[in-house]
Design a protein around this motif. Structure first.
Motif, PDB file in Angstrom:
ATOM      1  N   SER A   1      -0.403   6.353   6.939  1.00  0.00           N
ATOM      2  CA  SER A   1      -0.242   5.033   7.552  1.00  0.00           C
ATOM      3  C   SER A   1      -0.969   4.905   8.878  1.00  0.00           C
ATOM      4  N   ARG A   2      -0.941   5.959   9.698  1.00  0.00           N
ATOM      5  CA  ARG A   2      -1.616   5.875  10.999  1.00  0.00           C
ATOM      6  C   ARG A   2      -3.107   5.634  10.812  1.00  0.00           C
ATOM      7  N   LEU A   3      -3.730   6.332   9.872  1.00  0.00           N
ATOM      8  CA  LEU A   3      -5.167   6.177   9.661  1.00  0.00           C
ATOM      9  C   LEU A   3      -5.492   4.757   9.222  1.00  0.00           C
ATOM     10  N   PHE A   4      -4.715   4.206   8.297  1.00  0.00           N
ATOM     11  CA  PHE A   4      -4.994   2.848   7.820  1.00  0.00           C
ATOM     12  C   PHE A   4      -4.805   1.835   8.938  1.00  0.00           C
ATOM     13  N   CYS A   5      -3.686   1.941   9.657  1.00  0.00           N
ATOM     14  CA  CYS A   5      -3.434   0.983  10.741  1.00  0.00           C
ATOM     15  C   CYS A   5      -4.476   1.114  11.851  1.00  0.00           C
ATOM     16  N   GLY A   6      -4.864   2.341  12.171  1.00  0.00           N
ATOM     17  CA  GLY A   6      -5.837   2.554  13.234  1.00  0.00           C
ATOM     18  C   GLY A   6      -7.177   1.919  12.926  1.00  0.00           C
ATOM     19  N   ASN A   7      -7.558   1.901  11.667  1.00  0.00           N
ATOM     20  CA  ASN A   7      -8.818   1.275  11.282  1.00  0.00           C
ATOM     21  C   ASN A   7      -8.794  -0.228  11.510  1.00  0.00           C
ATOM     22  N   LEU A   8      -7.584  -0.785  11.593  1.00  0.00           N
ATOM     23  CA  LEU A   8      -7.426  -2.219  11.846  1.00  0.00           C
ATOM     24  C   LEU A   8      -7.163  -2.520  13.321  1.00  0.00           C
ATOM     25  N   GLY A   9      -7.166  -1.476  14.158  1.00  0.00           N
ATOM     26  CA  GLY A   9      -6.958  -1.668  15.586  1.00  0.00           C
ATOM     27  C   GLY A   9      -5.520  -1.550  16.035  1.00  0.00           C
ATOM     28  N   ALA A  10      -4.617  -1.109  15.148  1.00  0.00           N
ATOM     29  CA  ALA A  10      -3.199  -0.949  15.508  1.00  0.00           C
ATOM     30  C   ALA A  10      -2.908   0.532  15.693  1.00  0.00           C
ATOM     31  N   ASP A  11      -2.563   0.924  16.916  1.00  0.00           N
ATOM     32  CA  ASP A  11      -2.341   2.333  17.254  1.00  0.00           C
ATOM     33  C   ASP A  11      -0.882   2.701  16.975  1.00  0.00           C
ATOM     34  N   PHE A  12      -0.657   3.298  15.826  1.00  0.00           N
ATOM     35  CA  PHE A  12       0.686   3.686  15.389  1.00  0.00           C
ATOM     36  C   PHE A  12       0.880   5.170  15.669  1.00  0.00           C
ATOM     37  N   PRO A  13       1.783   5.537  16.606  1.00  0.00           N
ATOM     38  CA  PRO A  13       1.950   6.947  16.972  1.00  0.00           C
ATOM     39  C   PRO A  13       2.737   7.729  15.910  1.00  0.00           C
ATOM     40  N   GLN A  14       2.026   8.324  15.001  1.00  0.00           N
ATOM     41  CA  GLN A  14       2.640   9.080  13.908  1.00  0.00           C
ATOM     42  C   GLN A  14       1.831  10.351  13.671  1.00  0.00           C
TER      43      GLN A  14
ATOM     44  N   ILE B   1       0.861  -1.184   0.000  1.00  0.00           N
ATOM     45  CA  ILE B   1       0.000   0.000   0.000  1.00  0.00           C
ATOM     46  C   ILE B   1       0.893   1.228   0.000  1.00  0.00           C
ATOM     47  N   GLY B   2       0.904   1.972  -1.098  1.00  0.00           N
ATOM     48  CA  GLY B   2       1.684   3.200  -1.176  1.00  0.00           C
ATOM     49  C   GLY B   2       2.742   3.149  -2.256  1.00  0.00           C
ATOM     50  N   GLY B   3       2.630   4.088  -3.216  1.00  0.00           N
ATOM     51  CA  GLY B   3       3.577   4.143  -4.321  1.00  0.00           C
ATOM     52  C   GLY B   3       4.611   5.229  -4.163  1.00  0.00           C
ATOM     53  N   GLY B   4       5.126   5.394  -2.939  1.00  0.00           N
ATOM     54  CA  GLY B   4       6.239   6.298  -2.687  1.00  0.00           C
ATOM     55  C   GLY B   4       7.560   5.549  -2.752  1.00  0.00           C
ATOM     56  N   ILE B   5       8.629   6.208  -2.335  1.00  0.00           N
ATOM     57  CA  ILE B   5       9.967   5.630  -2.474  1.00  0.00           C
ATOM     58  C   ILE B   5      10.102   4.343  -1.660  1.00  0.00           C
ATOM     59  N   ILE B   6       9.467   4.251  -0.484  1.00  0.00           N
ATOM     60  CA  ILE B   6       9.601   3.058   0.353  1.00  0.00           C
ATOM     61  C   ILE B   6       8.841   1.891  -0.255  1.00  0.00           C
ATOM     62  N   GLY B   7       7.590   2.120  -0.634  1.00  0.00           N
ATOM     63  CA  GLY B   7       6.797   1.038  -1.215  1.00  0.00           C
ATOM     64  C   GLY B   7       7.388   0.529  -2.513  1.00  0.00           C
ATOM     65  N   ILE B   8       7.806   1.442  -3.383  1.00  0.00           N
ATOM     66  CA  ILE B   8       8.362   1.032  -4.674  1.00  0.00           C
ATOM     67  C   ILE B   8       9.711   0.347  -4.495  1.00  0.00           C
ATOM     68  N   SER B   9      10.537   0.824  -3.573  1.00  0.00           N
ATOM     69  CA  SER B   9      11.836   0.171  -3.335  1.00  0.00           C
ATOM     70  C   SER B   9      11.656  -1.242  -2.801  1.00  0.00           C
ATOM     71  N   THR B  10      10.654  -1.436  -1.934  1.00  0.00           N
ATOM     72  CA  THR B  10      10.369  -2.783  -1.434  1.00  0.00           C
ATOM     73  C   THR B  10       9.889  -3.679  -2.567  1.00  0.00           C
TER      74      THR B  10
ATOM     75  N   ALA C   1       6.040  -0.010   7.196  1.00  0.00           N
ATOM     76  CA  ALA C   1       7.277   0.747   6.974  1.00  0.00           C
ATOM     77  C   ALA C   1       6.869   2.201   6.805  1.00  0.00           C
ATOM     78  N   SER C   2       6.931   2.954   7.892  1.00  0.00           N
ATOM     79  CA  SER C   2       6.455   4.334   7.866  1.00  0.00           C
ATOM     80  C   SER C   2       7.087   5.109   9.015  1.00  0.00           C
ATOM     81  N   GLY C   3       6.815   6.422   9.040  1.00  0.00           N
ATOM     82  CA  GLY C   3       7.379   7.266  10.092  1.00  0.00           C
ATOM     83  C   GLY C   3       8.831   7.605   9.848  1.00  0.00           C
ATOM     84  N   PHE C   4       9.225   7.790   8.615  1.00  0.00           N
ATOM     85  CA  PHE C   4      10.638   8.017   8.301  1.00  0.00           C
ATOM     86  C   PHE C   4      11.109   9.426   8.662  1.00  0.00           C
ATOM     87  N   SER C   5      10.206  10.282   9.055  1.00  0.00           N
ATOM     88  CA  SER C   5      10.536  11.565   9.688  1.00  0.00           C
ATOM     89  C   SER C   5      11.443  12.455   8.848  1.00  0.00           C
ATOM     90  N   GLY C   6      11.228  12.437   7.545  1.00  0.00           N
ATOM     91  CA  GLY C   6      12.030  13.257   6.655  1.00  0.00           C
ATOM     92  C   GLY C   6      13.336  12.633   6.232  1.00  0.00           C
TER      93      GLY C   6
END
Length: 435
Positions: A221-234, A28-37, A394-399
């Protein structure tokens, strides 16, 4: 070669080819992290598909500074940075991503600056970094004439830059050539599970069976994970950047001037910003996550400014829980396209021109902003999501994500395949925040 960040439509692009019935890994996500993976997985023969709600790199992956650095990184990220430098070089030999080892300078104006740089080098030397301290004369030889009293610099001749407006799309083309699938205009609404494990991905265009899902959705990422019950602090931080028209300032090395940054672009201009050009919009999640972020806000108030405005009400109205059989928030808001901070941009520009008067003759071409996905400790989460077997994050890369993107993707591909990653992933575990 046109390098301007594109103007992104909020409408989905033209439909991609028909979805597959099943893949081994869905991203999920066509940015540098998703595409590199996806690139690393496709090269390993894994059936992989990327699903992007907008267009490739339509958010922060095309809006960042373009640095490929080891200097100044949090120490756990240094192995990723070193490996990424190698991977950027390999990728550049296959396709043009604008990568070049231009060198990078972190300038100094005092003994305290030098001591801080030396302390970082002492901590990072175990990884085999290519960095050194330059005295006043050696540093000035790499710079245009300056009005500031630079006393030296921390320098890496092998750090460099790549072009954010080229890189993700170019790596995506390599991914397709290796057998991977990439879908734009295809938002993911949720997942399905069977026997407790991920079994399918639900998109706006249909369901795809899969054994593993990677969430690499950046600020979403936080919104998607939160909808599944995973609280990702981002949270999101709005970073602002400008570029000049093509101009020869006699400066090819990327520079961190403490209160401004600049680097030469492949189109002949310069990308200019500053750490203080970042702004955190106060939103409902700011209060929900205050216990995680309060210390970081207090220690970084000179770099990240807080702002209350309409973004609070926009996020207040955004549903936090939604069904996979209905239109999702990711379809209603396909691209986050914030306005740049005028004050932050103006400050960076004036400080650059004061430091190096040669830039008095340069012209600003345009400015832009993007939302950076940040965590409380400014390091990413790269891990399997606890309690949701088959779901990875794979998220929260903080710039910091663009420069280490290729190595982060390689490590995530290894983790998803059940292999031992080539870098230590313990510092990037999900549960380190105690959520």
């Amino acid at each position: 070669m046109t390098q301007a960040p594109p103007t992104h439509s909020t409408n989905p692009p033209a439909a991609s080819p028909r979805l597959p019935i099943a893949v081994d890994v869905a991203i999920i996500g066509g940015g540098i992290i998703g595409i590199s993976t996806a690139y690393a997985l496709a090269r390993a023969g894994v059936r992989v598909a990327v699903f992007e709600k907008g267009t490739l790199a339509c958010e922060q992956s095309s809006r960042n500074w373009g640095w490929v650095r080891t200097l100044g990184r949090d120490l756990p990220e240094v192995p990723l940075a070193l490996r990424s430098n190698q991977l950027w070089h390999e990728i550049q030999s296959l396709t043009d991503v604008g990568f070049r080892r231009s060198g990078m300078l972190y300038l100094q104006e005092s003994q305290d600056d030098a001591a801080g740089h030396q302390a970082w080098m002492d901590g990072a030397k175990t990884y085999g970094i290519d960095a050194r301290l330059l005295d006043r004369r050696a540093a000035r030889q790499l710079l245009p004439a300056s009005q500031r009293n630079w006393t030296g610099a921390m320098y890496s001749p092998t750090d460099g830059v790549a072009e954010p407006q080229l890189a993700t799309a170019a790596i995506a083309a390599l991914t397709r050539a290796a057998g991977g699938l990439v879908y734009e205009g295809c938002a993911v609404r949720g997942i399905e599970r069977s026997a407790g494990r991920v079994s399918a991905l639900v998109t706006e265009r249909g369901t795809v069976a899969t054994q593993a899902v990677l969430v690499a959705a950046g600020a979403w990422s936080r919104l998607f994970c939160g909808n599944l019950g995973a609280d990702f602090p981002q949270l999101k931080v709005r970073g602002s950047v400008l570029r000049t028209r093509p101009f020869d300032a006699g400066l090819d090395t990327a520079v961190n001037g403490k209160d401004f940054t600049c680097r030469k672009r492949a189109d002949g201009g310069y990308t200019v910003s500053q750490f203080g050009a970042s702004m955190a919009d106060i939103v409902p999640d700011s209060f929900r996550l205050m216990r995680h972020f309060l210390r970081a806000w207090m220690s970084n108030h000179n770099f990240v400014r807080l702002r209350f405005g309409k973004r609070f009400f926009e996020e207040w109205s955004l549903p936090r829980h939604f069904s996979a059989d209905r239109v999702s928030p990711f379809e209603l808001h396909r691209v986050l396209d914030p306005q740049p901070s005028r004050n932050g941009i103006a400050q960076a520009w004036e400080r650059l021109r004061h430091a190096f008067p040669v830039f008095q003759d340069a012209q600003i071409a345009r400015s832009w902003a993007g939302y950076i996905d940040v965590t409380p400790d400014a390091m990413p989460v790269m891990d399997q999501v606890p309690g949701l077997p088959g779901l990875y994050l794979a998220s929260g890369f903080s710039g910091h994500g663009f420069g280490i993107g290729p190595a982060a993707g390689e490590a995530m591909a290894q983790l998803i395949r059940g292999l031992t990653p080539s870098v230590d992933m313990y510092p990037f575990r999900f549960d380190r925040y105690g959520t």
